[in-house]
Motif scaffolding. Structure first.
Motif, PDB file in Angstrom:
ATOM      1  N   PRO A  47      19.690  29.313  11.672  1.00 52.35           N
ATOM      2  CA  PRO A  47      19.316  30.638  12.174  1.00 52.35           C
ATOM      3  C   PRO A  47      18.992  31.662  11.102  1.00 52.35           C
ATOM      4  CG  PRO A  47      21.671  30.308  12.363  1.00 52.35           C
ATOM      5  CD  PRO A  47      21.100  28.988  11.948  1.00 52.35           C
ATOM      6  N   SER A  88      19.140  27.727  17.559  1.00 48.93           N
ATOM      7  CA  SER A  88      18.780  27.307  16.210  1.00 48.93           C
ATOM      8  C   SER A  88      19.948  26.628  15.513  1.00 48.93           C
ATOM      9  CB  SER A  88      18.333  28.523  15.386  1.00 48.93           C
ATOM     10  OG  SER A  88      17.994  28.138  14.069  1.00 48.93           O
ATOM     11  N   PHE A  97      12.475  27.954  12.861  1.00 50.31           N
ATOM     12  CA  PHE A  97      13.651  27.128  13.160  1.00 50.31           C
ATOM     13  C   PHE A  97      14.429  27.607  14.385  1.00 50.31           C
ATOM     14  CE2 PHE A  97      13.167  27.232   8.439  1.00 50.31           C
ATOM     15  CZ  PHE A  97      12.502  26.021   8.328  1.00 50.31           C
ATOM     16  N   TRP A  98      13.821  28.464  15.200  1.00 52.54           N
ATOM     17  CA  TRP A  98      14.398  28.854  16.486  1.00 52.54           C
ATOM     18  C   TRP A  98      13.545  28.274  17.599  1.00 52.54           C
ATOM     19  CZ3 TRP A  98      18.651  31.963  17.899  1.00 52.54           C
ATOM     20  CH2 TRP A  98      19.392  32.479  16.830  1.00 52.54           C
ATOM     21  N   THR A 148      25.509  28.115  13.926  1.00 52.48           N
ATOM     22  CA  THR A 148      24.415  27.713  14.803  1.00 52.48           C
ATOM     23  C   THR A 148      24.611  28.417  16.144  1.00 52.48           C
ATOM     24  OG1 THR A 148      25.563  25.773  15.709  1.00 52.48           O
ATOM     25  CG2 THR A 148      24.264  25.442  13.698  1.00 52.48           C
TER      26      THR A 148
END
Length: 276
Positions: free
Chosen positions: A83, A80, A47-48, A126
């Motif tokens: 994160p 992200s 998710f980055w 975020t």
């Protein structure tokens, strides 16, 4: 004015360079010289986007067990919206290069070099790089140890420029510590500080205590005592110390010797594995 901080740029050593280096891993400490932070040892996270990182420390049974530390590089547009996957993880972010937009519980903060953020467990945050050049930051994570009757600390954002360094006793200001959290605030179970020694200043005795340490050299150079060994370190090096490892240092060079310091604090020594 915030000083500059050393950051790695990746790449690889040339084929004609010597393999010999200062990297060492012992049962009491580890040293990761800046030359070890090459392209082939970078990692990636779920998710980055447009992001890579160097993992400097991770919990290891029988060594240093309380924290992880990443040096993160975020390219343009990277970052992200998800994160942190661990709801029990607290974090400190410390920006060393570029600019980042950190949003905590819907409030945006623009972080420049020297920017510092504390994120408690469960925080909604975020992170984005909205600039053309890459941004780099340290991300230190720890499983927060809750104590009945003591509140979890709140999130906050500041900058090294806004925190007055504290001189260590009897040093005439030649050894200072920039503390981002009050030492008597027992809500916090870790401290991430900046230690600065003027050229020729020293830690004149072998510190030996229960705290685990991560030390990233932000600037300068020094001779550092680790257990029984005197090791030469410079900007960009990372030192990783287990509990009770003796340490001391002599600062050298023409400018200050400065490092970002992690240590675990303010909790009883666990008498059984955490979580049992």
């Amino acid at each position: 004015m915030t000083p500059s901080y050393y950051v790695p740029r990746g790449g690889l050593p040339g084929q004609d360079e010597l393999t010999t280096d200062r990297a060492v891993f012992t049962d009491a400490y580890a040293v990761l010289p800046r030359r070890t932070m090459t392209d082939i040892v970078t990692s990636y996270l779920p998710f980055w986007e447009n992001t890579r990182l160097w993992v400097l420390a991770r919990p290891l049974s029988g060594f240093a067990e309380t924290f992880s530390q990443y040096l993160v590089e975020v390219a343009r547009g990277g970052g992200s919206e998800r994160p942190e996957a661990d709801p029990d993880a607290e974090a400190v972010l410390f920006v060393v290069d570029g600019a980042l937009r950190l949003t905590i519980d819907g409030t945006a903060h623009d972080l420049a070099p020297g920017g510092y953020a504390y994120l408690p467990p469960g925080a909604e945050w975020t992170l984005r790089n909205r600039r053309a050049r890459p941004a780099r930051f340290h991300w230190i994570r720890k499983a927060y140890q809750r104590v009945d009757g003591i509140d979890v600390p709140g999130a906050f954002v500041t900058n090294e420029d806004d925190v007055e360094p504290i001189a260590m006793p009897d040093t005439d200001g030649r050894w200072t510590t920039t503390r981002f959290v009050d030492v008597d605030d027992l809500r916090h179970d870790m401290h991430v500080n900046i230690v600065t020694l003027a050229p020729g200043a020293s830690i004149p005795f072998p510190e030996t205590h229960v705290m685990e340490h991560g030390l990233y050299v932000l600037a300068g150079k020094a001779m550092y005592l680790l257990n029984r060994d005197w090791v030469e370190v410079e900007a960009g090096d990372f030192m990783w110390l287990r509990a009770f490892c003796p340490q001391a240092c002599y600062a050298g060079g023409s400018g200050p010797f400065r490092y970002l310091l992690y240590k675990d604090v303010n909790r009883h020594v666990p008498l059984r594995p955490l979580g049992r």
